[in-house]
Design a protein around this motif. Sequence first.
Motif, short mmCIF file in Angstrom:
data_model
loop_
_atom_site.label_atom_id
_atom_site.label_comp_id
_atom_site.label_asym_id
_atom_site.label_seq_id
_atom_site.Cartn_x
_atom_site.Cartn_y
_atom_site.Cartn_z
N GLN A 181 -5.46 43.32 13.51
CA GLN A 181 -6.91 43.18 13.62
C GLN A 181 -7.43 42.02 12.77
OE1 GLN A 181 -8.48 46.98 12.46
NE2 GLN A 181 -7.87 47.97 14.36
N THR A 182 -6.66 41.58 11.79
CA THR A 182 -7.08 40.49 10.91
C THR A 182 -6.38 39.18 11.23
OG1 THR A 182 -5.40 40.97 9.23
CG2 THR A 182 -7.51 42.13 9.05
N ASN A 183 -5.62 39.15 12.31
CA ASN A 183 -4.88 37.94 12.68
C ASN A 183 -5.86 36.90 13.22
OD1 ASN A 183 -3.20 35.99 13.69
ND2 ASN A 183 -1.79 37.42 14.65
N PRO A 184 -5.99 35.75 12.53
CA PRO A 184 -6.95 34.73 12.99
C PRO A 184 -6.52 34.06 14.30
CG PRO A 184 -5.68 33.90 11.15
CD PRO A 184 -5.30 35.34 11.32
N GLU A 185 -5.26 34.17 14.68
CA GLU A 185 -4.78 33.56 15.92
C GLU A 185 -5.20 34.36 17.14
OE1 GLU A 185 -0.62 33.22 15.27
OE2 GLU A 185 -0.85 31.72 13.72
N LEU A 186 -5.51 35.64 16.95
CA LEU A 186 -5.97 36.48 18.05
C LEU A 186 -7.49 36.45 18.07
CD1 LEU A 186 -3.66 39.57 17.53
CD2 LEU A 186 -3.33 37.67 19.09
N ASP A 187 -8.06 36.35 19.23
CA ASP A 187 -9.52 36.32 19.35
C ASP A 187 -10.02 37.74 19.56
OD1 ASP A 187 -12.15 35.65 19.72
OD2 ASP A 187 -11.67 33.90 20.93
N ASP A 216 -14.75 48.25 6.00
CA ASP A 216 -15.09 47.30 7.06
C ASP A 216 -15.27 45.88 6.54
OD1 ASP A 216 -15.02 49.26 8.98
OD2 ASP A 216 -17.15 49.74 8.79
N ARG A 217 -15.62 45.71 5.29
CA ARG A 217 -15.78 44.37 4.72
C ARG A 217 -14.45 43.68 4.47
NH1 ARG A 217 -20.36 45.29 0.11
NH2 ARG A 217 -21.94 46.19 1.49
N ALA A 218 -13.40 44.45 4.32
CA ALA A 218 -12.09 43.88 4.02
C ALA A 218 -11.50 43.13 5.21
CB ALA A 218 -11.13 44.98 3.56
N LYS A 219 -11.80 43.57 6.43
CA LYS A 219 -11.23 42.91 7.62
C LYS A 219 -11.65 41.45 7.74
CE LYS A 219 -10.76 47.16 10.20
NZ LYS A 219 -11.23 47.97 11.31
N PRO A 220 -12.96 41.15 7.69
CA PRO A 220 -13.33 39.73 7.80
C PRO A 220 -12.84 38.91 6.62
CG PRO A 220 -15.29 41.13 7.86
CD PRO A 220 -14.12 42.02 7.71
N MET A 221 -12.77 39.51 5.44
CA MET A 221 -12.27 38.78 4.27
C MET A 221 -10.80 38.42 4.45
SD MET A 221 -14.15 40.76 1.13
CE MET A 221 -13.03 40.10 -0.07
N LEU A 222 -10.00 39.37 4.90
CA LEU A 222 -8.58 39.09 5.09
C LEU A 222 -8.37 38.10 6.23
CD1 LEU A 222 -5.70 39.56 4.22
CD2 LEU A 222 -5.62 41.53 5.74
N THR A 223 -9.18 38.19 7.27
CA THR A 223 -9.09 37.22 8.36
C THR A 223 -9.38 35.82 7.83
OG1 THR A 223 -9.80 38.90 9.94
CG2 THR A 223 -9.97 36.60 10.65
N PHE A 224 -10.39 35.68 6.98
CA PHE A 224 -10.72 34.40 6.38
C PHE A 224 -9.56 33.89 5.54
CE2 PHE A 224 -12.25 32.18 2.57
CZ PHE A 224 -12.82 31.05 3.16
N TRP A 225 -8.97 34.75 4.71
CA TRP A 225 -7.85 34.35 3.85
C TRP A 225 -6.64 33.95 4.69
CZ3 TRP A 225 -8.47 39.15 0.28
CH2 TRP A 225 -9.54 38.95 -0.58
N ARG A 226 -6.39 34.68 5.77
CA ARG A 226 -5.26 34.34 6.63
C ARG A 226 -5.48 33.00 7.31
NH1 ARG A 226 -2.87 39.52 9.81
NH2 ARG A 226 -1.44 37.90 10.49
N ARG A 227 -6.73 32.69 7.67
CA ARG A 227 -7.04 31.40 8.28
C ARG A 227 -6.92 30.28 7.26
NH1 ARG A 227 -11.76 32.75 10.41
NH2 ARG A 227 -10.82 33.38 12.36
N LYS A 228 -7.33 30.54 6.04
CA LYS A 228 -7.33 29.52 4.99
C LYS A 228 -5.93 29.25 4.44
CE LYS A 228 -9.59 28.37 0.67
NZ LYS A 228 -10.56 28.77 -0.34
#
Length: 90
Positions: free
Chosen positions: A80-86, A43-55
Amino acid sequence: MRIIRTILGIMLLIAGVILTPLPIPFGLILFTIGLILVISSNDRAKPMLTFWRRKWSWLNKTLLQVEKVLPDRFAKYLRQTNPELDTDDE
């Protein structure tokens, strides 16, 4: 079982990074499989990957391309990690 999937995913990520410079894109395949395993089991990997994709826009563009060719049952983890999707459903 989650720990085993996470460890296997990390091993595939490392192998994918090592094999990526080869002419055959086998490293990218291993990297993608490893990434999906880690995301689906940690579960910790999802927000991390979302952050990296945004950055890093290059990473987001690459993963968007990968999403298009993956079967839906695997692509859903990357979506699920796509920063463009809310997707703030937590």
